[in-house]
Design a protein around this motif. Sequence first.
Motif, PDB file in Angstrom:
ATOM      1  N   LEU A 155      10.607  -9.918  17.379  1.00  0.00           N
ATOM      2  CA  LEU A 155       9.772  -9.232  18.366  1.00  0.00           C
ATOM      3  C   LEU A 155      10.106  -7.743  18.413  1.00  0.00           C
ATOM      4  N   GLN A 156      11.390  -7.420  18.312  1.00  0.00           N
ATOM      5  CA  GLN A 156      11.808  -6.021  18.267  1.00  0.00           C
ATOM      6  C   GLN A 156      11.272  -5.349  16.996  1.00  0.00           C
ATOM      7  N   TRP A 157      11.344  -6.061  15.858  1.00  0.00           N
ATOM      8  CA  TRP A 157      10.826  -5.521  14.593  1.00  0.00           C
ATOM      9  C   TRP A 157       9.345  -5.186  14.728  1.00  0.00           C
ATOM     10  N   PHE A 158       8.570  -6.130  15.295  1.00  0.00           N
ATOM     11  CA  PHE A 158       7.137  -5.891  15.486  1.00  0.00           C
ATOM     12  C   PHE A 158       6.914  -4.673  16.380  1.00  0.00           C
ATOM     13  N   ASN A 159       7.689  -4.564  17.443  1.00  0.00           N
ATOM     14  CA  ASN A 159       7.555  -3.440  18.369  1.00  0.00           C
ATOM     15  C   ASN A 159       7.885  -2.114  17.678  1.00  0.00           C
ATOM     16  N   GLU A 160       8.999  -2.078  16.948  1.00  0.00           N
ATOM     17  CA  GLU A 160       9.412  -0.854  16.253  1.00  0.00           C
ATOM     18  C   GLU A 160       8.397  -0.423  15.194  1.00  0.00           C
ATOM     19  N   HIS A 161       7.739  -1.385  14.584  1.00  0.00           N
ATOM     20  CA  HIS A 161       6.744  -1.092  13.545  1.00  0.00           C
ATOM     21  C   HIS A 161       5.333  -1.063  14.106  1.00  0.00           C
ATOM     22  N   LYS A 162       5.251  -1.083  15.436  1.00  0.00           N
ATOM     23  CA  LYS A 162       3.953  -1.013  16.127  1.00  0.00           C
ATOM     24  C   LYS A 162       2.973  -2.067  15.601  1.00  0.00           C
ATOM     25  N   MET A 163       3.518  -3.259  15.373  1.00  0.00           N
ATOM     26  CA  MET A 163       2.702  -4.381  14.896  1.00  0.00           C
ATOM     27  C   MET A 163       2.330  -5.261  16.079  1.00  0.00           C
ATOM     28  N   THR A 164       1.108  -5.169  16.483  1.00  0.00           N
ATOM     29  CA  THR A 164       0.610  -6.038  17.525  1.00  0.00           C
ATOM     30  C   THR A 164      -0.304  -7.071  16.892  1.00  0.00           C
ATOM     31  N   ALA A 165      -0.660  -8.054  17.657  1.00  0.00           N
ATOM     32  CA  ALA A 165      -1.572  -9.076  17.130  1.00  0.00           C
ATOM     33  C   ALA A 165      -2.881  -8.432  16.696  1.00  0.00           C
ATOM     34  N   SER A 166      -3.323  -7.417  17.417  1.00  0.00           N
ATOM     35  CA  SER A 166      -4.607  -6.799  17.080  1.00  0.00           C
ATOM     36  C   SER A 166      -4.544  -6.000  15.779  1.00  0.00           C
ATOM     37  N   LEU A 198      -0.196 -22.281  24.341  1.00  0.00           N
ATOM     38  CA  LEU A 198      -0.911 -22.322  23.049  1.00  0.00           C
ATOM     39  C   LEU A 198      -1.623 -21.010  22.710  1.00  0.00           C
ATOM     40  N   PRO A 199      -2.280 -20.359  23.668  1.00  0.00           N
ATOM     41  CA  PRO A 199      -2.967 -19.106  23.315  1.00  0.00           C
ATOM     42  C   PRO A 199      -2.024 -17.983  22.879  1.00  0.00           C
ATOM     43  N   MET A 200      -0.733 -18.107  23.127  1.00  0.00           N
ATOM     44  CA  MET A 200       0.228 -17.082  22.713  1.00  0.00           C
ATOM     45  C   MET A 200       0.609 -17.209  21.233  1.00  0.00           C
ATOM     46  N   LEU A 201       0.444 -18.385  20.643  1.00  0.00           N
ATOM     47  CA  LEU A 201       0.886 -18.604  19.267  1.00  0.00           C
ATOM     48  C   LEU A 201       0.204 -17.692  18.245  1.00  0.00           C
ATOM     49  N   PRO A 202      -1.121 -17.530  18.277  1.00  0.00           N
ATOM     50  CA  PRO A 202      -1.736 -16.639  17.280  1.00  0.00           C
ATOM     51  C   PRO A 202      -1.213 -15.211  17.360  1.00  0.00           C
ATOM     52  N   GLY A 203      -0.919 -14.727  18.569  1.00  0.00           N
ATOM     53  CA  GLY A 203      -0.421 -13.373  18.735  1.00  0.00           C
ATOM     54  C   GLY A 203       0.948 -13.151  18.130  1.00  0.00           C
ATOM     55  N   LEU A 204       1.744 -14.199  18.050  1.00  0.00           N
ATOM     56  CA  LEU A 204       3.066 -14.090  17.426  1.00  0.00           C
ATOM     57  C   LEU A 204       2.998 -14.486  15.951  1.00  0.00           C
ATOM     58  N   LEU A 205       2.558 -15.684  15.680  1.00  0.00           N
ATOM     59  CA  LEU A 205       2.616 -16.217  14.319  1.00  0.00           C
ATOM     60  C   LEU A 205       1.532 -15.629  13.421  1.00  0.00           C
ATOM     61  N   GLY A 206       0.478 -15.117  14.013  1.00  0.00           N
ATOM     62  CA  GLY A 206      -0.588 -14.504  13.236  1.00  0.00           C
ATOM     63  C   GLY A 206      -0.226 -13.139  12.669  1.00  0.00           C
ATOM     64  N   ARG A 207       0.883 -12.588  13.082  1.00  0.00           N
ATOM     65  CA  ARG A 207       1.303 -11.265  12.599  1.00  0.00           C
ATOM     66  C   ARG A 207       1.909 -11.316  11.198  1.00  0.00           C
ATOM     67  N   PHE A 208       2.365 -12.481  10.780  1.00  0.00           N
ATOM     68  CA  PHE A 208       3.003 -12.609   9.472  1.00  0.00           C
ATOM     69  C   PHE A 208       1.949 -12.700   8.370  1.00  0.00           C
ATOM     70  N   ASP A 209       2.273 -12.151   7.203  1.00  0.00           N
ATOM     71  CA  ASP A 209       1.384 -12.309   6.053  1.00  0.00           C
ATOM     72  C   ASP A 209       1.307 -13.781   5.646  1.00  0.00           C
ATOM     73  N   THR A 210       2.461 -14.433   5.598  1.00  0.00           N
ATOM     74  CA  THR A 210       2.511 -15.876   5.337  1.00  0.00           C
ATOM     75  C   THR A 210       3.421 -16.508   6.373  1.00  0.00           C
ATOM     76  N   TYR A 211       3.140 -17.757   6.693  1.00  0.00           N
ATOM     77  CA  TYR A 211       3.928 -18.464   7.707  1.00  0.00           C
ATOM     78  C   TYR A 211       3.976 -19.939   7.346  1.00  0.00           C
ATOM     79  N   SER A 212       5.137 -20.556   7.560  1.00  0.00           N
ATOM     80  CA  SER A 212       5.251 -22.012   7.419  1.00  0.00           C
ATOM     81  C   SER A 212       6.192 -22.532   8.495  1.00  0.00           C
TER      82      SER A 212
END
Length: 147
Positions: A133-144, A58-72
């Motif tokens: 995940l690769q897209w986030f890495n290439e664009h240096k998008m981390t949860a923080s 569960l604690p991993m979900l915000p780090g992944l799904l929280g990166r999107f501007d919108t999510y459903s």
Amino acid sequence: MNPSTMAVKAIVASCINCISQRQWDQLPTYFAANANWWINGNPARMPMAGDGAVADRLPMLPGLLGRFDTYSFDIKHIVAEDNRAVVEATATGRGPQDLVYVNNVTMSFELDRDGKITTLREYPDFNELNWVLQWFNEHKMTASTRS
């Protein structure tokens, strides 16, 4: 006595709605203390695959799904029998930039007598998950960077 089939459907749908709404603080209330979250795949090739404690996943979900501007996370079909339910759902994340993530996921849930989820088995599209995940890495998008 196990919860009714209708109650099982309602509990599972409510849990998925919490994921869709990114209500992270509410999610633990749906799970039994020792619940297991199994994810399809070979753990030797996919570190997140296999068995895992819900308390660890569960604690991993915000780090992944929280990166999107919108999510459903939208249920397409839900079928329940006794204390089990199977869900077909579509996870959709949009943004940042022109990012569009669509993952068709099948999940099965087993609930205990108290209506708590004891087992979750998830079958995601790992091609799509690895791509984002690769897209986030290439664009240096981390949860923080989204906080």
